[in-house]
Motif scaffolding. Structure first.
Motif, PDB file in Angstrom:
ATOM      1  N   SER A   1       0.826  -1.209   0.000  1.00 17.89           N
ATOM      2  CA  SER A   1       0.000   0.000   0.000  1.00 17.89           C
ATOM      3  C   SER A   1       0.859   1.257   0.000  1.00 17.89           C
ATOM      4  O   SER A   1       0.443   2.303  -0.507  1.00 17.89           O
TER       5      SER A   1
ATOM      6  N   SER B   1      -3.427  -1.200  -3.897  1.00 11.26           N
ATOM      7  CA  SER B   1      -4.551  -1.453  -3.000  1.00 11.26           C
ATOM      8  C   SER B   1      -5.089  -2.854  -3.277  1.00 11.26           C
ATOM      9  O   SER B   1      -4.643  -3.532  -4.209  1.00 11.26           O
TER      10      SER B   1
ATOM     11  N   MET C   1      -0.004  -6.132   1.905  1.00 13.34           N
ATOM     12  CA  MET C   1      -0.402  -4.730   1.737  1.00 13.34           C
ATOM     13  C   MET C   1       0.172  -3.858   2.858  1.00 13.34           C
ATOM     14  O   MET C   1       0.532  -2.703   2.636  1.00 13.34           O
TER      15      MET C   1
END
Length: 466
Positions: free
Chosen positions: A420, A425, A463
């Motif tokens: 991220s 995403s 992420m």
């Protein structure tokens, strides 16, 4: 008879010393009497290959003499625009001039090369009658020079002929190539030791490459003085590549479990799976990374640390150049290939970039937590080398312990907080999985089988790191 007894005794000692986990047990004795692949589905042998390596501070000044010794009459020197203005390239060109070697410089190598940038370098190489190639730079430069040499030596080949399947045709390299001398300026890729050239294949927005022992440089000139010019983040990301090369090759599927068994030795891949010789190099590289990498990143004038990391890059290159890598690298290619807006600190480039070492290491905690059940002893050993206390750890917790050790290591070196933080995403996960699927040359060496759903979970777990 005594000689035969000594050989048998040695084989038994190796067998007793082997890792006993499911993925690595029964490694040594199966090769005996198994020399025919007509009745085997998996391989029974491994082959070690590496470039000659010369190491020492200031050793670059010898390259002109090396070219004289090769009888070079027209040399292609490849580098990138940033390096073309820095001391490593100046040292090479000074040595060539001093020894009367004729040369031309190509300084348009792209950091994180693409099929288009490869083709531009290939065109340059084809337009002159070069008899030796010299690459001065990091992995991007060395890989580009390998490709230029390959296609200049095979002028009638289509570009996809030698590119790894399933993107390309994966044809074996059977023709002679020109000698290539590599002068690495970063402590990361190990490209000076391997027969692999990696690039972004833009039509699919994914990395792929060319893998053949024929691509290996005849000589890697490893001059630790060149690493002193690396900016902090370049040193960090290069070191992360070494870290993952060592971890992935050490935990890769054992060579005797890799399929198919080649019907001809020319078809045995460069990436063969973990084996007793590659293990030695990979383990030693990991020890050096654990001891010196933080120092090398934090203090560019720490000659001992930066020199040691340069050697670690070579060690890991010999290890993974024969054993191969697996999921971290396979998943890194779409991470780098699909980059949108991330501009990496410390890199003088005008395009968005997730540096290779960063793209590899961001998934490492999730990946090694996933692969640990197949060879927990090796994962625990790696965690211990990285500083974890594993004395009371159960085998089933090996993945969690190594993942935590990696997160701690990355946090201390101020690595971005997961995918991220470099622009991705959860909506991007399908594209990242799609870009990983063609990387079967490396992903099939994962010790644990996986499917698209597993890959999705690994990307999701990556992420955020902390």
């Amino acid at each position: 008879m005594a000689g035969r007894d000594r050989v048998v005794s040695l084989l038994r000692q190796l067998e007793r010393a082997a890792c006993r986990c499911p993925a690595h047990s029964n490694t040594f004795h199966r090769g005996v009497g198994a020399a025919s692949c007509t009745v085997r589905k998996t391989d029974y042998a491994f082959e070690m290959a590496s470039s000659n390596i010369r190491y020492g501070g200031g050793v670059t000044r010898e390259v002109g003499m090396d070219l004289q010794n090769l009888g070079a009459r027209n040399v292609c020197v490849m580098t990138d625009q940033t390096l073309s203005r820095l001391p490593p390239v100046a040292a090479v060109l000074e040595s060539l001039a001093k020894n009367g070697v004729r040369y031309r410089v190509y300084d348009s190598v792209r950091v994180e090369p693409t099929d288009a940038s490869f083709k531009d370098a290939i065109s340059f190489a084809k337009n002159d009658s070069f008899d030796v190639f010299v690459a001065v730079g990091g992995g991007s430069v060395i890989d580009t020079c390998k490709a230029a040499n390959l296609y200049a030596s095979h002028p009638d080949a289509d570009f996809l002929d030698f590119v790894n399947a399933p993107i390309g045709k994966g044809k074996p390299v059977t023709g002679a190539m020109r000698p290539l001398i590599a002068v690495p300026t970063t402590a990361g890729t190990g490209s000076e030791t391997t027969g692999v050239a990696i690039f972004d294949y833009e039509p699919l927005k994914a990395k792929t490459g060319i893998a053949s022992r024929a691509l290996r440089p005849v000589l890697g000139i490893v001059d630790p003085l060149h690493t002193l010019s690396m900016p902090e983040r370049v040193a960090a990301n290069s070191g992360f590549d070494v870290l993952c090369h060592a971890l992935e090759s050490y935990t890769a599927l054992p060579y005797h479990q890799r399929a198919p068994c080649p019907t001809n030795p020319i078809n045995r891949p460069a990436y063969q799976g973990s084996n007793p010789i590659s293990d030695v190099w990979s383990r030693q590289a990991l020890h050096v990374v654990a001891k010196y990498m933080k120092r090398a990143v934090r203090d560019p004038e720490d000659v001992e640390a930066r020199s040691s990391m340069h050697l670690a890059s070579v060690f890991a290159g010999i290890g993974f150049g024969n054993a191969g890598v697996h999921l971290c690298h396979g998943m890194s290619y779409p991470i780098a290939g699909n980059v949108k807006t991330h501009y990496a600190k410390g890199y003088s480039v005008e395009h968005p970039l997730v540096p290779h070492g960063l793209s590899v290491v961001l998934t490492s905690p999730a990946v090694f937590n996933f692969t640990a059940p197949m060879c927990p002893e090796r994962h625990l050993e790696a965690a211990e080398i990285l500083g974890a206390d594993v004395r009371q750890v159960k085998r089933e917790d090996a993945g969690l312990v190594l993942a935590d050790a990696l997160r701690c290591f990355l946090s201390e070196l101020q690595v971005e907080d997961g995918l991220s933080a470099v622009g991705y995403s959860k909506d991007d996960i399908p594209a990242l999985v799609k870009g990983t699927i063609p990387q079967e040359r490396v992903t099939k060496l994962s010790p644990r089988e996986h499917n698209e759903e597993d890959l999705s979970r690994l990307f999701e777990a990556s992420m955020k790191l902390y």
